[in-house]
Design a protein around this motif. Structure first.
Motif, PDB file in Angstrom:
ATOM      1  N   GLY A   1      30.955 -15.616 -63.863  1.00  0.00           N
ATOM      2  CA  GLY A   1      30.018 -14.944 -64.253  1.00  0.00           C
ATOM      3  C   GLY A   1      30.128 -13.406 -63.478  1.00  0.00           C
ATOM      4  O   GLY A   1      29.165 -12.582 -63.318  1.00  0.00           O
TER       5      GLY A   1
ATOM      6  N   THR B   1      31.704 -10.779 -64.213  1.00  0.00           N
ATOM      7  CA  THR B   1      31.720  -9.820 -64.844  1.00  0.00           C
ATOM      8  C   THR B   1      30.098  -9.503 -65.427  1.00  0.00           C
ATOM      9  O   THR B   1      29.876  -8.435 -66.038  1.00  0.00           O
ATOM     10  N   GLY B   2      29.168 -10.402 -64.883  1.00  0.00           N
ATOM     11  CA  GLY B   2      28.001 -10.207 -65.276  1.00  0.00           C
ATOM     12  C   GLY B   2      27.201  -9.204 -64.249  1.00  0.00           C
ATOM     13  O   GLY B   2      27.683  -8.570 -63.332  1.00  0.00           O
ATOM     14  N   ARG B   3      25.711  -9.174 -64.726  1.00  0.00           N
ATOM     15  CA  ARG B   3      25.005  -8.316 -63.710  1.00  0.00           C
ATOM     16  C   ARG B   3      24.848  -8.950 -62.357  1.00  0.00           C
ATOM     17  O   ARG B   3      25.275  -8.005 -61.412  1.00  0.00           O
ATOM     18  N   LEU B   4      24.444 -10.062 -62.135  1.00  0.00           N
ATOM     19  CA  LEU B   4      24.546 -10.682 -60.767  1.00  0.00           C
ATOM     20  C   LEU B   4      25.653 -10.865 -60.180  1.00  0.00           C
ATOM     21  O   LEU B   4      25.945 -10.468 -59.116  1.00  0.00           O
TER      22      LEU B   4
ATOM     23  N   ARG C   1      34.506 -14.268 -69.285  1.00  0.00           N
ATOM     24  CA  ARG C   1      34.818 -15.359 -70.504  1.00  0.00           C
ATOM     25  C   ARG C   1      36.448 -15.224 -70.725  1.00  0.00           C
ATOM     26  O   ARG C   1      37.171 -16.194 -71.142  1.00  0.00           O
TER      27      ARG C   1
ATOM     28  N   ASP D   1      36.415 -20.298 -70.943  1.00  0.00           N
ATOM     29  CA  ASP D   1      35.406 -20.578 -71.575  1.00  0.00           C
ATOM     30  C   ASP D   1      35.003 -22.055 -70.541  1.00  0.00           C
ATOM     31  O   ASP D   1      35.176 -23.044 -70.680  1.00  0.00           O
ATOM     32  N   LEU D   2      33.735 -21.654 -69.734  1.00  0.00           N
ATOM     33  CA  LEU D   2      33.345 -22.663 -68.770  1.00  0.00           C
ATOM     34  C   LEU D   2      32.233 -23.759 -69.480  1.00  0.00           C
ATOM     35  O   LEU D   2      32.118 -24.640 -68.693  1.00  0.00           O
TER      36      LEU D   2
ATOM     37  N   SER E   1      26.421 -17.910 -67.079  1.00  0.00           N
ATOM     38  CA  SER E   1      25.334 -18.142 -67.766  1.00  0.00           C
ATOM     39  C   SER E   1      25.309 -17.700 -69.354  1.00  0.00           C
ATOM     40  O   SER E   1      25.565 -16.544 -69.553  1.00  0.00           O
TER      41      SER E   1
ATOM     42  N   ILE F   1      23.747 -20.304 -58.792  1.00  0.00           N
ATOM     43  CA  ILE F   1      22.985 -19.266 -58.958  1.00  0.00           C
ATOM     44  C   ILE F   1      21.868 -19.785 -60.259  1.00  0.00           C
ATOM     45  O   ILE F   1      22.339 -19.965 -61.269  1.00  0.00           O
TER      46      ILE F   1
ATOM     47  N   LYS G   1      18.663 -24.965 -66.761  1.00  0.00           N
ATOM     48  CA  LYS G   1      18.368 -24.445 -65.457  1.00  0.00           C
ATOM     49  C   LYS G   1      17.885 -25.571 -64.321  1.00  0.00           C
ATOM     50  O   LYS G   1      18.340 -25.735 -63.272  1.00  0.00           O
TER      51      LYS G   1
ATOM     52  N   PRO H   1      16.856 -16.680 -58.491  1.00  0.00           N
ATOM     53  CA  PRO H   1      16.182 -15.316 -58.755  1.00  0.00           C
ATOM     54  C   PRO H   1      15.199 -15.261 -59.536  1.00  0.00           C
ATOM     55  O   PRO H   1      15.154 -16.202 -60.552  1.00  0.00           O
ATOM     56  N   GLY H   2      14.122 -14.362 -59.271  1.00  0.00           N
ATOM     57  CA  GLY H   2      13.229 -14.018 -60.451  1.00  0.00           C
ATOM     58  C   GLY H   2      13.649 -12.722 -61.181  1.00  0.00           C
ATOM     59  O   GLY H   2      14.882 -12.538 -61.457  1.00  0.00           O
TER      60      GLY H   2
ATOM     61  N   VAL I   1      15.494  -9.882 -61.367  1.00  0.00           N
ATOM     62  CA  VAL I   1      16.224  -8.794 -60.354  1.00  0.00           C
ATOM     63  C   VAL I   1      17.205  -7.885 -61.393  1.00  0.00           C
ATOM     64  O   VAL I   1      17.670  -7.160 -60.634  1.00  0.00           O
ATOM     65  N   ALA I   2      17.215  -8.304 -62.644  1.00  0.00           N
ATOM     66  CA  ALA I   2      18.376  -7.440 -63.304  1.00  0.00           C
ATOM     67  C   ALA I   2      17.646  -7.502 -64.828  1.00  0.00           C
ATOM     68  O   ALA I   2      17.920  -8.285 -65.727  1.00  0.00           O
TER      69      ALA I   2
HETATM   70  N1  NAP Z   1      19.243 -11.347 -64.608  1.00  0.00           N
HETATM   71  C1  NAP Z   1      18.362 -11.751 -64.098  1.00  0.00           C
HETATM   72  O1  NAP Z   1      17.174 -10.936 -63.615  1.00  0.00           O
HETATM   73  C2  NAP Z   1      18.247 -13.173 -63.474  1.00  0.00           C
HETATM   74  C3  NAP Z   1      16.983 -13.642 -63.212  1.00  0.00           C
HETATM   75  C4  NAP Z   1      17.247 -15.075 -62.676  1.00  0.00           C
HETATM   76  C5  NAP Z   1      18.253 -15.763 -62.733  1.00  0.00           C
HETATM   77  N2  NAP Z   1      19.404 -15.177 -63.267  1.00  0.00           N
HETATM   78  C6  NAP Z   1      20.518 -15.963 -63.435  1.00  0.00           C
HETATM   79  O2  NAP Z   1      21.804 -15.267 -62.884  1.00  0.00           O
HETATM   80  C7  NAP Z   1      22.721 -15.688 -63.614  1.00  0.00           C
HETATM   81  C8  NAP Z   1      23.728 -14.411 -63.867  1.00  0.00           C
HETATM   82  O3  NAP Z   1      22.633 -13.587 -64.824  1.00  0.00           O
HETATM   83  P1  NAP Z   1      22.946 -12.243 -65.380  1.00  0.00           P
HETATM   84  O4  NAP Z   1      21.790 -11.452 -65.785  1.00  0.00           O
HETATM   85  O5  NAP Z   1      23.956 -11.573 -64.324  1.00  0.00           O
HETATM   86  O6  NAP Z   1      23.753 -12.470 -66.533  1.00  0.00           O
HETATM   87  P2  NAP Z   1      24.796 -11.429 -67.603  1.00  0.00           P
HETATM   88  O7  NAP Z   1      24.721 -10.275 -67.091  1.00  0.00           O
HETATM   89  O8  NAP Z   1      24.562 -11.912 -69.033  1.00  0.00           O
HETATM   90  O9  NAP Z   1      26.212 -12.326 -67.187  1.00  0.00           O
HETATM   91  C9  NAP Z   1      26.739 -13.622 -67.686  1.00  0.00           C
HETATM   92  C10 NAP Z   1      28.105 -14.025 -67.140  1.00  0.00           C
HETATM   93  O10 NAP Z   1      28.482 -15.206 -67.498  1.00  0.00           O
HETATM   94  C11 NAP Z   1      29.462 -15.044 -68.406  1.00  0.00           C
HETATM   95  N3  NAP Z   1      29.792 -16.372 -69.156  1.00  0.00           N
HETATM   96  C12 NAP Z   1      28.960 -16.515 -70.162  1.00  0.00           C
HETATM   97  N4  NAP Z   1      29.088 -17.624 -70.688  1.00  0.00           N
HETATM   98  C13 NAP Z   1      30.350 -17.876 -70.365  1.00  0.00           C
HETATM   99  C14 NAP Z   1      31.400 -19.045 -70.776  1.00  0.00           C
HETATM  100  N5  NAP Z   1      30.958 -19.813 -71.819  1.00  0.00           N
HETATM  101  N6  NAP Z   1      32.348 -19.320 -69.736  1.00  0.00           N
HETATM  102  C15 NAP Z   1      32.866 -18.301 -68.913  1.00  0.00           C
HETATM  103  N7  NAP Z   1      31.809 -17.380 -68.545  1.00  0.00           N
HETATM  104  C16 NAP Z   1      30.885 -16.963 -69.338  1.00  0.00           C
HETATM  105  C17 NAP Z   1      29.846 -13.703 -68.650  1.00  0.00           C
HETATM  106  O11 NAP Z   1      31.123 -13.203 -69.025  1.00  0.00           O
HETATM  107  P3  NAP Z   1      31.234 -12.274 -69.967  1.00  0.00           P
HETATM  108  O12 NAP Z   1      30.973 -10.840 -69.211  1.00  0.00           O
HETATM  109  O13 NAP Z   1      32.671 -12.192 -70.310  1.00  0.00           O
HETATM  110  O14 NAP Z   1      30.661 -12.402 -71.122  1.00  0.00           O
HETATM  111  C18 NAP Z   1      28.996 -12.631 -67.575  1.00  0.00           C
HETATM  112  O15 NAP Z   1      30.157 -12.747 -66.557  1.00  0.00           O
HETATM  113  C19 NAP Z   1      22.312 -16.878 -64.636  1.00  0.00           C
HETATM  114  O16 NAP Z   1      22.611 -18.007 -64.220  1.00  0.00           O
HETATM  115  C20 NAP Z   1      20.941 -16.261 -64.697  1.00  0.00           C
HETATM  116  O17 NAP Z   1      20.332 -17.491 -65.356  1.00  0.00           O
HETATM  117  C21 NAP Z   1      19.441 -13.677 -63.591  1.00  0.00           C
END
Ligand code: NAP
Length: 216
Positions: A10, A12-15, A35, A39-40, A68, A117, A136, A161-162, A164-165
């Motif tokens: 993850g 490449t995602g926000r967290l 991804r 594909d995880l 996620s 996470i 989760k 986390p709560g 945070v993004a």
């Molecule tokens: N955002 C929040 O405020 C928040 C709060 C509580 C918990 N969380 C937890 O923190 C974690 C990250 O959240 P986020 O907000 O950063 O999510 P996000 O920005 O949507 O990023 C999701 C990440 O997961 C990757 N991904 C998704 N499906 C995949 C797969 N099948 N195989 C490989 N990689 C995959 C995505 O890759 P691509 O970029 O290639 O699509 C991306 O890097 C999650 O577990 C989420 O539940 C987030």
């Protein structure tokens, strides 16, 4: 002394992106995976990612499971099999099989740490997010199960986390859900990852980084 090596799923995602940047700033060699790296939700994707990351980094000291998908509100009556598979795939299955593949390398590391996470949704029932809460909760249990399975060589810890993004426009509503009256940032989660890197007597438990959201 050579630097430590980290794989952030993850990444490449926000967290995950913020965690990867902070680890790099702290001197880690980092593979921030998305991804496109596999594909995880498949065991093959999980194993290939770990093998390629270890080859590229020259070993593995820290694994952060931050991939996620499937976080979308839906009433229970409308949830379909695809929603369930999306939520469970990368979060539960992916966290398990990436950790399984990484374990032999982490066992050889002086640090040897896995960080899941999680989400406060693992501990709080949200009716519009049934598959996400279930995924989760499964991942949070894996934090504890894998901490026992991989001890004493590898520590396994969670961060829940709560807000945070948060989605643009949702800041005020999400801030009101916390005790601190504000949303956090991905960097608050990165702080907790670094705390766990330093805290060598901590394993099998989860740090909640939510501004008090769980208590509301
Ligand atoms: N955002 C929040 O405020 C928040 C709060 C509580 C918990 N969380 C937890 O923190 C974690 C990250 O959240 P986020 O907000 O950063 O999510 P996000 O920005 O949507 O990023 C999701 C990440 O997961 C990757 N991904 C998704 N499906 C995949 C797969 N099948 N195989 C490989 N990689 C995959 C995505 O890759 P691509 O970029 O290639 O699509 C991306 O890097 C999650 O577990 C989420 O539940 C987030």
């Amino acid at each position: 002394m050579s630097s430590l090596a980290a794989l952030v799923t993850g990444g490449t995602g926000r967290l995950g992106g913020a965690i990867a940047s902070r680890l790099e700033a702290e001197g880690f060699r980092v593979k921030a995976a998305g991804r496109r790296d596999g594909d995880l939700a498949t065991t093959g994707g999980a194993r290939t990612l770990v093998e390629q990351a270890v080859a590229g980094l020259g070993g593995l000291d820290l694994l952060v499971n931050a991939a996620s998908a499937g976080f979308a509100p839906k009433p229970v009556e409308e949830v379909e099999e695809a929603d369930w598979d999306a939520a469970l795939g990368a979060t539960a299955k992916g966290s398990f099989f990436v950790t399984q593949a990484a374990a032999p390398y982490l066992r050889q590391s002086e640090l040897g740490l896995v960080v899941m996470i999680e989400d406060v949704a693992a501990y709080q029932p949200w009716p519009s997010f049934a598959p996400h809460c279930a995924a989760k909760a499964a991942q949070a249990m894996l934090t504890r199960v894998l901490a026992r399975a991989l001890a004493p060589d590898v520590r396994v810890c969670g961060i829940a986390p709560g807000p945070v993004a948060v989605e643009p426009g949702q800041e005020e509503r999400r801030a009101a859900e916390t005790l601190l009256g504000r949303v956090g940032s991905p960097d608050d989660v990165a702080d907790a990852v670094l705390f766990l890197v330093r805290s060598r007597f901590v394993t099998g438990t989860t740090i909640v980084v939510d501004g008090g959201r769980l208590l509301r």
